[in-house]
Design a protein around this motif. Structure first.
Motif, short mmCIF file in Angstrom:
data_model
loop_
_atom_site.label_atom_id
_atom_site.label_comp_id
_atom_site.label_asym_id
_atom_site.label_seq_id
_atom_site.Cartn_x
_atom_site.Cartn_y
_atom_site.Cartn_z
N GLU A 600 3.05 1.29 4.26
CA GLU A 600 1.70 0.89 3.84
C GLU A 600 0.77 0.79 5.04
OE1 GLU A 600 -0.50 -2.67 1.26
OE2 GLU A 600 1.67 -2.33 1.12
N VAL A 601 -0.44 1.27 4.88
CA VAL A 601 -1.51 1.09 5.87
C VAL A 601 -2.73 0.56 5.15
CG1 VAL A 601 -0.69 2.87 7.45
CG2 VAL A 601 -2.29 3.49 5.64
N GLY A 602 -3.50 -0.27 5.85
CA GLY A 602 -4.67 -0.83 5.19
C GLY A 602 -5.66 -1.38 6.20
N ASN A 615 -11.46 -4.87 1.43
CA ASN A 615 -10.07 -4.62 1.78
C ASN A 615 -9.59 -3.36 1.07
OD1 ASN A 615 -10.24 -7.11 3.04
ND2 ASN A 615 -9.18 -8.22 1.42
N ALA A 616 -8.79 -2.57 1.77
CA ALA A 616 -8.27 -1.34 1.18
C ALA A 616 -6.88 -1.09 1.74
CB ALA A 616 -9.19 -0.16 1.48
N ALA A 617 -6.04 -0.45 0.93
CA ALA A 617 -4.67 -0.14 1.36
C ALA A 617 -4.19 1.09 0.61
CB ALA A 617 -3.73 -1.32 1.09
N THR A 618 -3.33 1.83 1.26
CA THR A 618 -2.63 2.94 0.61
C THR A 618 -1.16 2.83 0.98
OG1 THR A 618 -2.54 5.35 0.31
CG2 THR A 618 -3.04 4.54 2.52
N PHE A 619 -0.29 3.26 0.07
CA PHE A 619 1.14 3.01 0.28
C PHE A 619 1.97 4.12 -0.35
CE2 PHE A 619 -0.33 0.88 -3.54
CZ PHE A 619 0.58 1.28 -4.49
N GLY A 652 0.27 5.15 -4.00
CA GLY A 652 -0.85 4.43 -4.57
C GLY A 652 -1.88 4.01 -3.54
N ALA A 653 -2.99 3.51 -4.06
CA ALA A 653 -4.08 3.01 -3.22
C ALA A 653 -4.79 1.89 -3.96
CB ALA A 653 -5.06 4.12 -2.87
N GLU A 654 -5.33 0.94 -3.21
CA GLU A 654 -6.03 -0.20 -3.79
C GLU A 654 -7.26 -0.54 -2.96
OE1 GLU A 654 -2.10 -2.44 -5.67
OE2 GLU A 654 -3.19 -3.37 -4.00
N VAL A 655 -8.29 -0.99 -3.65
CA VAL A 655 -9.52 -1.45 -3.00
C VAL A 655 -9.90 -2.78 -3.62
CG1 VAL A 655 -11.97 -1.00 -2.61
CG2 VAL A 655 -10.34 0.89 -2.53
N THR A 663 -27.61 -15.77 -2.16
CA THR A 663 -26.98 -17.05 -2.44
C THR A 663 -26.87 -17.26 -3.95
OG1 THR A 663 -27.85 -18.01 -0.40
CG2 THR A 663 -27.12 -19.55 -2.11
N GLY A 664 -25.65 -17.54 -4.41
CA GLY A 664 -25.42 -17.79 -5.83
C GLY A 664 -24.95 -16.59 -6.60
N LEU A 665 -25.14 -15.38 -6.08
CA LEU A 665 -24.71 -14.16 -6.77
C LEU A 665 -23.43 -13.64 -6.13
CD1 LEU A 665 -25.18 -11.85 -8.80
CD2 LEU A 665 -26.59 -10.72 -7.06
N ASN A 666 -22.38 -13.50 -6.94
CA ASN A 666 -21.09 -13.03 -6.46
C ASN A 666 -20.64 -11.82 -7.26
OD1 ASN A 666 -19.91 -15.08 -4.37
ND2 ASN A 666 -20.83 -16.34 -5.98
N VAL A 667 -20.16 -10.83 -6.54
CA VAL A 667 -19.66 -9.61 -7.16
C VAL A 667 -18.26 -9.36 -6.62
CG1 VAL A 667 -19.99 -7.13 -7.47
CG2 VAL A 667 -21.99 -8.65 -7.32
N ASN A 668 -17.28 -9.25 -7.52
CA ASN A 668 -15.90 -8.95 -7.15
C ASN A 668 -15.47 -7.69 -7.89
OD1 ASN A 668 -16.01 -11.37 -5.82
ND2 ASN A 668 -14.60 -12.44 -7.17
N LEU A 669 -14.75 -6.83 -7.18
CA LEU A 669 -14.24 -5.62 -7.81
C LEU A 669 -12.90 -5.26 -7.18
CD1 LEU A 669 -14.53 -3.12 -9.66
CD2 LEU A 669 -15.75 -2.00 -7.77
N GLY A 670 -11.89 -5.07 -8.00
CA GLY A 670 -10.59 -4.62 -7.54
C GLY A 670 -10.16 -3.39 -8.32
N VAL A 671 -9.68 -2.37 -7.60
CA VAL A 671 -9.27 -1.12 -8.22
C VAL A 671 -7.90 -0.73 -7.68
CG1 VAL A 671 -9.82 1.32 -8.61
CG2 VAL A 671 -11.67 -0.36 -8.40
N ALA A 672 -7.01 -0.29 -8.56
CA ALA A 672 -5.68 0.17 -8.15
C ALA A 672 -5.40 1.53 -8.78
CB ALA A 672 -4.61 -0.83 -8.56
N TRP A 673 -4.82 2.43 -7.98
CA TRP A 673 -4.41 3.77 -8.45
C TRP A 673 -2.94 3.97 -8.14
CZ3 TRP A 673 -2.67 7.83 -5.23
CH2 TRP A 673 -2.43 9.04 -5.91
N LEU A 674 -2.21 4.51 -9.12
CA LEU A 674 -0.77 4.72 -8.97
C LEU A 674 -0.39 6.14 -9.39
CD1 LEU A 674 0.98 1.53 -10.46
CD2 LEU A 674 1.02 2.29 -8.07
N ASP A 675 0.54 6.71 -8.66
CA ASP A 675 1.16 7.98 -9.04
C ASP A 675 2.67 7.78 -8.89
OD1 ASP A 675 1.72 10.62 -9.69
OD2 ASP A 675 1.41 11.32 -7.63
#
Length: 815
Positions: A600-602, A615-619, A652-655, A663-675
């Motif tokens: 894994e590297v990220g 944050n991002a990683a591929t493995f 796979g890879a993840e972000v 201030t007060g506005l939060n945005v979260n996003l997580g994405v995962a890809w698998l083969d």
């Protein structure tokens, strides 16, 4: 529900992604907005999540409450790459991270994903279904973590960390009321002095109205009655010695979920796996409803299911309550001692948990009795960890010893009177069972496991920018197992075996056939002799494992805001035994250990002056001898078996993105890809195989089960001040899980689904009180995270909850 075509699934993914991206594009920047730092203990010491060179998804207790997380399984809603499903109605959740999971429904099967509550392992997932409450945070560690964590696992860990006692007095209560007359009440009180601090927390969920409707009668299922308590006392014995004692209790008398049956033909399957009654009335030309759709079929309403409430034996006259329900009780104790010895700290973590249950489940999704069961389980788990840690300038290190022992007794009473093995054989003309149908089975087994390990972990900051991580663990584990499927009180299994083998078996006798040709009690060596009963015997075996595992990691900090990391780690999971109903002893032979090597590297980047974390990683995983379901070829037919898949690969890879544009506005996003791909496996061919001949087929190239190609979770929340010291907040989140193939079992395949949730709240600016209205599954999506053969014959799906709405009130005292 009609099948979702690829274009439709793509359009939905594009729409959801577009909503998130549009939100991202609207934010202006404000210099004072900054993300809050998340501190984790993934490597047995407090660190910023951004400074740890492994992939971690961390969630606060407030986030879990807002998302409606009630159990450990619900964490999958928040974590791309994590799925929780089931392969049978036995009450055993199956955790999978990045395609690494074990699709076995046996209570005795240990999970590929380690589940830890305050550093104490819960090695059997049936123990993890208790309520999640008063939680400080949850950490999901992805990839093998074999150096620091005690029970061997290959997929990763999920760590639940409770809120701890404080010196200052504090108390709080949260009450919710929602759909289906559901009450949820949670509270805590904490306080103390310089010597001792305590915290008491509780949670209860009550619902008097079920959410599932019977497809064939006026009946509802889904009432809830669950209560949990936790008490923690912290003693600051001296400046160098600290002792924390905790106890917890969970009681769950809720109703279980029922399955929904469907005909498989429109979905590329057969109509059924095996025939059953009363399906003959709809599919056979002689049937009274020939050509009509069975009324218990449903694929378009997530509230419709069916189940059996009672079964009366036509032989003994005894009536059993088999309505889906649970009576589960978990009691546990833990002690954590910290002793500062100069520049080192000695830590002892002792844990003991006792789990008992009597639980009924309906596999087949119908009012008929093709497959139902009552599980009675007694489990005791003890663990002890001793570790010594220190910080000597550029080197942080920890070394220790680990020991665990657990004992399990399982009694599995199975009902199958309407199956092809029972009375269903008569209209369908299956002569093998028609004369002596099998109506009930008693499967009993015991398992004792003992594990010991020595481990070490070193982090060396050899320059300002470079850090080397080395970890190793040596584990020895012994597992003893003994079990059999016995003749139940009705004697029907004995009648069948006596008629076919000339045996003389009665209630309480073992009915598992010895089909090992090397055994002196091999069935074909003793059949026709006075020793024929010797071919039916309890299977006993032991397996031992001793193996090294570990990791090598290298981190590079370009500056304080950018960390690059690479990691090579090796994990293993020991072998085990098949706890399913058994017809032959070779069905019970142990499966081997599995091994996973991860590359894994990220990167972890803090951007925009602390307003964004990316944050991002591929493995790549090299997966050897993966433990997996397969077909067991037995005298009565091809039934449930377990095996090892020689070679598989996962890429796979993840972000993961967190952004506070203002201030007060939060945005979260997580994405995962698998083969995922099985690269070598000759699986049993269930069509060509017939006992005692097993025919195999090359299934190389198939995907692994429970491995969605894409999954993501996104959240947008905004909070702004009002007059009179009030704060208004609005939030919405979306999660998407791609379809899965089911691996070697196409009936286990699932369709993709997208879930939307929304919340609107108002509260005081000082956080003393808060009122929230919410909805979950806003679009009332018909989705099923699990599908499988419903025991003996039908195809079934296990649907998720329909849309729910509710209101939550929270009030805090003190602090």
């Amino acid at each position: 529900m009609a099948p979702i075509h690829p274009a439709t699934g793509l359009q939905r993914r594009q729409l959801s992604a577009a909503v998130l991206l549009a939100t991202l594009a609207t934010g202006a920047t404000v210099a004072h907005a900054q993300l809050e730092e998340v501190v984790v203990t993934a490597q047995k010491r407090a660190q910023s999540a951004n400074d740890v060179g492994i992939t971690i998804n961390a969630f606060t207790g407030d986030q879990l409450r807002d998302f409606g997380v009630l159990t450990a399984e619900d964490i999958a809603m928040l974590t791309p790459g994590l799925t929780v499903n089931e392969t049978a109605a036995t009450g055993v959740p199956l955790y999978t991270i990045r395609g690494v999971g074990f699709q076995d429904y046996s209570t005795a099967a240990s999970s590929t994903v380690g589940i830890y509550f305050d550093e104490v392992a819960m090695p059997y997932t049936v123990m993890t279904r208790g309520l999640v409450f008063d939680t400080e945070r949850v950490e999901v560690l992805k990839g093998p973590q074999g150096d620091l964590y005690g029970r061997n696992t290959t997929a990763g860990q999920i760590n639940f960390i409770s809120n701890k006692p404080t010196r200052e007095f504090g108390a709080g209560a949260t009450a919710s009321y929602g759909s289906y007359s559901t009450w949820d009440l949670e509270g805590f009180v904490t306080g103390g002095n310089d010597l001792a601090q305590g915290r008491l927390a509780f949670k209860t969920i009550q619902s008097s109205k079920g959410w599932q409707k019977s497809a064939t009668r006026d009946d509802k299922l889904g009432e809830k009655d669950a209560t949990a308590l936790r008490g923690i006392v912290n003693l600051d014995i001296s400046d160098t010695v600290r002792l924390m004692l905790s106890t917890h209790y969970v009681k769950d008398d809720s109703e279980n979920k029922a399955n929904t049956a469907y005909g498989g033909t429109p979905f590329g399957l057969g109509e059924f796996t095996n025939p059953y009654t009363p399906l003959d009335e709809y599919l056979l030309p002689t049937g009274s409803n020939f050509g009509e759709t069975p009324p218990w079929y449903s694929t378009g309403d997530n509230e419709v299911a069916d189940w059996t409430n009672n079964y009366t034996s036509p032989i003994t006259g005894k009536t059993f309550n088999i309505r889906p329900r649970r009576d589960n009780e978990l009691t546990g104790f833990a002690a954590r001692l910290e002793w500062d010895i100069g520049s080192m700290t000695l830590t002892s973590v002792t844990g003991y948990n006792e789990f008992e249950r009597e639980e009924a489940n309906d596999w087949d999704g119908g009012f008929y009795n093709d497959s139902s069961n009552i599980n009675t389980t007694d489990l005791e788990v003890f663990s002890q960890e001793l570790r010594l840690s220190g910080d000597t300038g550029p080197v942080n290190w920890v070394g220790g010893l680990y020991y665990a022992k657990d004992e399990m007794d399982e009694y599995y009473h199975y009902f199958m009177s309407d199956s092809v093995f029972g009375f269903g054989s008569i209209p369908w003309g299956v002569d093998l069972f028609a004369a002596t149908p099998i109506l009930e089975l008693d499967t009993k087994y015991s398992q004792e496991t003992e594990s010991a390990a020595v481990f070490g972990h070193v982090e060396w900051q050899f320059t300002d920018a470079w850090r080397l991580t080395l970890g190793a663990r040596y584990t020895e584990e012994d597992r003893d197992w003994a079990g059999c499927t016995f003749v139940a009180e009705d004697g029907s299994l004995g009648n069948f075996l006596n008629a076919n083998f000339g045996a003389n078996l009665g209630p309480g006798d073992c009915g598992t056939i010895n089909d090992d040709p090397t055994s002196p009690d091999y069935i074909f060596a003793v059949i026709g002799t006075p020793r024929v009963n010797d071919a039916f015997q309890v299977y006993e075996d032991s397996i031992s494992t001793d193996r090294w595992m570990g990791k090598v990691g290298l981190d590079y900090s370009l500056n304080d805001d950018l960390l690059m990391y690479g990691m090579v780690s090796v994990g293993f999971k020991s072998g085990g035994f098949n706890g399913a109903n058994s017809n032959t002893t070779q069905q019970l032979t142990p499966y081997d250990e599995e091994k996973l090597t991860s590359y894994e590297v990220g990167m972890k980047a803090t951007l925009l002056e602390g307003r964004m974390q990316l944050n991002a990683a591929t493995f790549f995983y090299d997966y050897e001898d993966k433990q997996e379901q397969d077909t067991a070829v037995t005298f009565v037919g091809n039934i449930s078996g377990l095996t090892n898949v020689p070679e598989s690969e996962i890429t796979g890879a993840e972000v993961d993105l967190k952004w506070q544009p203002v201030t007060g506005l939060n945005v979260n996003l997580g994405v995962a890809w698998l083969d995922t791909e099985v690269t070598k496996w000759n699986a049993v061919d269930p069509v060509q195989s017939s006992w005692p001949v097993t025919v195999r087929r090359d299934v190389s190239g198939i995907e692994l089960a429970q491995a969605p190609e894409w999954s993501y979770a996104g959240l947008v929340s905004y909070e702004w001040p009002l007059a009179n010291g009030l704060v208004l907040e609005v939030a919405g989140d979306v999660s998407f899980t791609d379809d899965t193939t089911g691996g070697v079992s196409p009936e286990d395949a699932t369709e993709d689904y997208t879930l939307f949730n929304a919340r609107l709240g108002v509260g005081s600016a000082d956080g003393q009180w808060r009122a929230l209205v919410w909805t979950r599954n806003l679009t009332d999506e018909d989705y099923y995270p699990a599908a499988y053969t419903g025991g003996n014959g039908p195809f079934v799906r296990s649907y998720g909850m329909p849309r729910t709405v509710g209101i939550t009130l929270n009030y805090n005292f003190g602090q």
